[in-house]
Design an enzyme around this catalytic site. Structure first.
Site, mmCIF file in Angstrom:
data_model
loop_
_atom_site.group_PDB
_atom_site.id
_atom_site.type_symbol
_atom_site.label_atom_id
_atom_site.label_comp_id
_atom_site.label_asym_id
_atom_site.label_seq_id
_atom_site.Cartn_x
_atom_site.Cartn_y
_atom_site.Cartn_z
ATOM 1 N N ASN A 88 41.198 48.188 41.721
ATOM 2 C CA ASN A 88 40.907 48.507 43.115
ATOM 3 C C ASN A 88 41.892 49.569 43.589
ATOM 4 O OD1 ASN A 88 38.924 46.477 43.150
ATOM 5 N ND2 ASN A 88 40.455 44.921 43.628
ATOM 6 N N GLY A 94 39.816 48.212 48.151
ATOM 7 C CA GLY A 94 40.300 46.843 48.345
ATOM 8 C C GLY A 94 41.640 46.571 47.692
ATOM 9 N N HIS A 101 47.403 48.019 38.932
ATOM 10 C CA HIS A 101 47.082 46.802 38.168
ATOM 11 C C HIS A 101 45.613 46.801 37.816
ATOM 12 C CE1 HIS A 101 46.742 45.932 42.497
ATOM 13 N NE2 HIS A 101 45.765 45.099 42.203
HETATM 14 P P1 AMP Z 1 44.220 43.861 44.641
HETATM 15 O O1 AMP Z 1 43.679 43.175 45.865
HETATM 16 O O2 AMP Z 1 43.190 44.532 43.790
HETATM 17 O O3 AMP Z 1 45.364 44.794 44.999
HETATM 18 O O4 AMP Z 1 44.786 42.719 43.712
HETATM 19 C C1 AMP Z 1 45.992 42.056 43.960
HETATM 20 C C2 AMP Z 1 45.907 40.747 43.235
HETATM 21 O O5 AMP Z 1 47.213 40.235 43.081
HETATM 22 C C3 AMP Z 1 45.103 39.669 43.964
HETATM 23 O O6 AMP Z 1 44.021 39.239 43.134
HETATM 24 C C4 AMP Z 1 46.125 38.566 44.203
HETATM 25 O O7 AMP Z 1 45.578 37.272 44.074
HETATM 26 C C5 AMP Z 1 47.157 38.852 43.145
HETATM 27 N N1 AMP Z 1 48.500 38.393 43.435
HETATM 28 C C6 AMP Z 1 49.223 38.607 44.567
HETATM 29 N N2 AMP Z 1 50.441 38.050 44.462
HETATM 30 C C7 AMP Z 1 50.509 37.499 43.231
HETATM 31 C C8 AMP Z 1 51.512 36.772 42.504
HETATM 32 N N3 AMP Z 1 52.719 36.509 43.043
HETATM 33 N N4 AMP Z 1 51.227 36.332 41.266
HETATM 34 C C9 AMP Z 1 50.018 36.579 40.709
HETATM 35 N N5 AMP Z 1 49.052 37.266 41.326
HETATM 36 C C10 AMP Z 1 49.270 37.713 42.569
#
Ligand code: AMP
Ligand code: ZN
Length: 115
Positions: A88, A94, A101
């Site tokens: 994303n 989003g 990532h």
């Molecule tokens: P995005 O919304 O594409 O930027 O994805 C960010 C992702 O990071 C989301 O799916 C969250 O659930 C995940 N996320 C946020 N904080 C953590 C954390 N501390 N450990 C693992 N995943 C996380």
């Protein structure tokens, strides 16, 4: 390490995560809020804001990450039925964490187009 970047802190082990793969360049860990039975995040250890910030120097890193993600998909048992890799980007994409990532999502049938 970018100031206050949660994924830099995960890469540095300052914030715990459930790691499924790690090497000197990248780490793969379980998403804290899984959207499917299999949902892991693959990140470079160095801070990159998004795919928009990639440079020519990052090309081998990106190729490495793609190959590792395919291996992780097999390790997690979703290689036979399939899976999805998503990055994303910015508001419309989003993106909520501004450290590049890739979501690796599987274990159920996906819809297309995404919402
Ligand atoms: P995005 O919304 O594409 O930027 O994805 C960010 C992702 O990071 C989301 O799916 C969250 O659930 C995940 N996320 C946020 N904080 C953590 C954390 N501390 N450990 C693992 N995943 C996380
Ligand atoms: Zn970062």
């Amino acid at each position: 390490m970018e100031n206050n970047c949660i994924f830099c802190k995960i890469a540095a082990k300052e914030i715990p995560s459930n790691v499924v793969y790690e090497d000197d360049k990248m780490i793969v860990f379980h998403d804290i809020s899984p959207a499917a039975p299999v949902h892991v995040l693959a990140i470079p250890k160095k801070h990159i804001d998004s795919v928009l910030a990639l440079t020519a120097e990052d090309e081998s890193l990106m190729g490495h990450m793609m190959r590792v993600m395919a291996n992780v998909a097999a390790d997690l048992g979703v290689d036979e039925k399939g899976f999805r890799i998503v990055t994303n980007t910015k508001e419309d994409g989003g993106q909520t964490v501004n450290h590049l990532h890739f979501h690796l999502i599987g274990g159920r049938s996906m819809q297309w187009p995404p919402g």
